[in-house]
Design a protein around this motif. Structure first.
Motif, PDB file in Angstrom:
ATOM      1  N   ALA A  60      13.403 -27.821 -10.527  1.00 38.15           N
ATOM      2  CA  ALA A  60      14.021 -29.143 -10.428  1.00 38.15           C
ATOM      3  C   ALA A  60      15.473 -29.043  -9.992  1.00 38.15           C
ATOM      4  N   VAL A 217      18.133 -31.542 -19.342  1.00 40.69           N
ATOM      5  CA  VAL A 217      16.809 -31.031 -19.716  1.00 40.69           C
ATOM      6  C   VAL A 217      16.889 -29.852 -20.676  1.00 40.69           C
ATOM      7  N   LEU A 276       7.651 -42.329 -12.446  1.00 46.72           N
ATOM      8  CA  LEU A 276       7.479 -40.883 -12.524  1.00 46.72           C
ATOM      9  C   LEU A 276       7.927 -40.370 -13.889  1.00 46.72           C
ATOM     10  N   LEU A 277       9.058 -40.875 -14.367  1.00 48.77           N
ATOM     11  CA  LEU A 277       9.596 -40.420 -15.640  1.00 48.77           C
ATOM     12  C   LEU A 277       8.725 -40.859 -16.814  1.00 48.77           C
ATOM     13  N   SER A 281       5.194 -37.991 -16.038  1.00 42.52           N
ATOM     14  CA  SER A 281       5.705 -36.888 -16.850  1.00 42.52           C
ATOM     15  C   SER A 281       4.839 -36.603 -18.069  1.00 42.52           C
ATOM     16  N   GLN A 405       9.726 -35.281 -10.318  1.00 38.27           N
ATOM     17  CA  GLN A 405       8.505 -34.742 -10.916  1.00 38.27           C
ATOM     18  C   GLN A 405       8.795 -33.479 -11.720  1.00 38.27           C
ATOM     19  N   GLN A 406       9.591 -32.586 -11.136  1.00 40.06           N
ATOM     20  CA  GLN A 406       9.889 -31.333 -11.821  1.00 40.06           C
ATOM     21  C   GLN A 406      10.751 -31.563 -13.057  1.00 40.06           C
ATOM     22  N   SER A 408      10.804 -34.282 -14.871  1.00 39.27           N
ATOM     23  CA  SER A 408       9.920 -34.904 -15.850  1.00 39.27           C
ATOM     24  C   SER A 408       8.981 -33.884 -16.476  1.00 39.27           C
ATOM     25  N   MET A 409       8.490 -32.952 -15.671  1.00 33.56           N
ATOM     26  CA  MET A 409       7.594 -31.915 -16.189  1.00 33.56           C
ATOM     27  C   MET A 409       8.297 -31.052 -17.223  1.00 33.56           C
ATOM     28  N   SER A 412       8.874 -33.112 -20.356  1.00 33.96           N
ATOM     29  CA  SER A 412       7.621 -33.362 -21.049  1.00 33.96           C
ATOM     30  C   SER A 412       7.176 -32.145 -21.854  1.00 33.96           C
ATOM     31  N   GLN A 440       2.825 -39.357 -25.482  1.00 33.32           N
ATOM     32  CA  GLN A 440       2.226 -39.732 -24.194  1.00 33.32           C
ATOM     33  C   GLN A 440       1.750 -41.182 -24.204  1.00 33.32           C
ATOM     34  N   THR A 443       4.864 -43.575 -23.788  1.00 31.67           N
ATOM     35  CA  THR A 443       5.503 -43.606 -22.465  1.00 31.67           C
ATOM     36  C   THR A 443       4.593 -44.247 -21.417  1.00 31.67           C
TER      37      THR A 443
END
Length: 467
Positions: A60, A217, A276-277, A281, A405-406, A408-409, A412, A440, A443
């Motif tokens: 990310a 993060v 996306l978030l 995620s 995406q990265q 959020s991954m 998560s 999950q 969100t």
């Protein structure tokens, strides 16, 4: 003009496909390997979260800068450097004697993956004529989906087939061999690309961007491990000045910025980042925790756990295919996908506490349903974000979406493992996983509610315009 690539270009494209696939398959493969790593190195959920989150965090941080590095220094050159770093990181991971060296090796792999991914996308226009490029992008997307499906199964098979003394290290050795094959094929078949694009982002802008993501993060992984000491909060607070510096540098750079300011003036693009978030995620952390619970609580082998969870990525492929065939606008498909994703997570939450090694079919069905909803959601969110963007902003928009995406991954995985580790203190593994599922559910439920409100507002404005 020939619309198909030459045989040499086609073989070069194969190296791009395999390179992209191995960067995508890494995360689900690691999810299967986590219990073995924890048992071998004597690690709890906190240190495992650090190891698991190191890779997507570094990707990310460096994805956007690596894309610009390809413009400046040549995409073939950066692709080869990225593959070499990924290979070195995989070998060091396989040889790592402890968690710190393993986390460092995973970060090196993340640097390599960040360099590989944007070059694979950007080199397609050089290999294909314009009318053939859409098919090439489709094959790249299908390869990514296939990699996510096969990742858990391949990891499980490798760990079962490997000698006991090798165990989870066999996954990294396999990744190293695959990376070596990609580099040999790419160096042989990819035509040189000199790059040399003038301008580009300044080092201060790149550094402030990477620092902001790190400060946002990293505390999510470090906090639970070290019981939230003061430096963790200081690191989190440092994200604000880093973001301020990045915003100032972005305004000064204008269209040459990592994220052009005009891109953020597109409402549909900004909303796609929010979705996306909130929704996209959700699955990565759930997938990692479930792999841990199935192996530690039910005693499933890595291969058996991979077979149980394989329904999710398989569903993603089916949901992505279905998304393009629904006669709905992207926002309506986002609303439908997030509603289905929230419902499927509620179903899995109800299923988990009663699972037994001989009664796994309800979870298989729930995973397939969640994967299909996820495929519908992520495809629709991508289309919402890219919808209406001019060609000059398309590349920056795609890079920003990949970066979100990265980010959020990584978030998560860190949050899910933190909640799971806390719940393990008073609950069994499957009960703790079910407790984690509320993260999950909340969100994705918020994303569904937001999409429905936006649809209602959009319909109201359309009615007023027609009146």
């Amino acid at each position: 003009m020939n619309v198909y690539p030459t045989p040499g270009a086609a073989r070069g494209f194969v190296s791009l496909l395999i390179g992209m696939a191995m960067t995508i398959a890494d995360v689900p493969m690691m999810a299967i390997a986590m219990p073995g790593i924890g048992a071998d190195l004597g690690l709890g959920t906190g240190p495992l979260a650090l190891i698991m989150g190191a890779y997507p965090l570094v990707v990310a941080m460096l994805l956007l800068p690596a894309g610009q590095a390809g413009d400046r220094f040549g995409r073939r050159r950066v692709f080869l450097v990225g593959g070499t770093l990924f290979l070195m990181g995989a070998l060091l991971s396989a040889l790592a004697p402890g968690p710190l060296l393993l986390a460092g090796a995973r970060m090196l792999q993340g640097v390599g993956a960040a360099a590989l991914a944007p070059q694979a996308l950007a080199m397609i226009p050089r290999l294909f004529a314009p009318v053939a490029q859409s098919g090439a992008f489709a094959r790249l997307a299908m390869t990514g989906s296939f990699a996510s499906v096969c990742g858990p199964l391949v990891a499980g098979a490798l760990m079962v087939a490997a000698p006991v003394w090798l165990g989870w290290r066999a996954i990294f050795l396999a990744e190293a061999m695959l990376a070596l094959a990609v580099m040999l094929l790419a160096s042989w078949r990819l035509a040189p690309h000199d790059g040399g694009t003038a301008g580009g982002s300044r080092p201060a802008e790149i550094a402030s961007f990477a620092a902001a993501i790190l400060c946002l993060v990293a505390p999510l992984s470090l906090g639970p491990v070290f019981s939230w000491p003061a430096p963790v909060f200081l690191l989190l607070a440092a994200a604000l000045p880093c973001a301020a510096v990045f915003a100032r540098m972005t305004a000064q750079a204008g269209s040459a910025a990592l994220i052009p300011p005009t891109l953020l003036r597109k409402p549909s693009f900004c909303w796609s980042l929010v979705f996306l978030l909130l929704a996209v995620s959700a699955p990565p952390g759930f997938f990692v925790v479930l792999s841990l619970a199935l192996q530690s609580e039910l005693g499933l082998s890595p291969l058996q756990a991979g077979l149980v969870t394989a329904g999710f990525p398989a569903g993603v492929v089916a949901g992505s295919w279905t998304s393009g065939r629904l006669a709905l606008q992207p926002l309506a498909r986002v609303a439908l996908g997030t509603l289905l994703l929230c419902g499927s997570f509620l179903l899995i939450h109800a299923i988990l506490p009663g699972l037994t090694p001989t009664h796994l079919w309800p979870l298989r069905a729930g995973m397939l349903a969640a994967g299909a909803a996820m495929g519908l959601t992520v495809t629709s969110v991508m289309q919402l974000g890219m919808w209406g963007l001019p060609k000059l902003l398309a590349g920056a928009g795609a890079g920003a979406i990949q970066t979100m995406q990265q980010v959020s991954m990584a978030a998560s995985i860190a949050l899910s493992l933190a909640v799971y580790g806390q719940a393990l203190e008073t609950q069994t593994g499957l009960e703790a996983a079910a407790t984690m599922m509320w993260l999950q559910i909340s969100t994705t439920g918020a994303a569904a509610l937001l999409a429905l409100v936006m649809l209602r507002v959009s319909s109201f404005h359309q009615q007023r315009t027609e009146a």
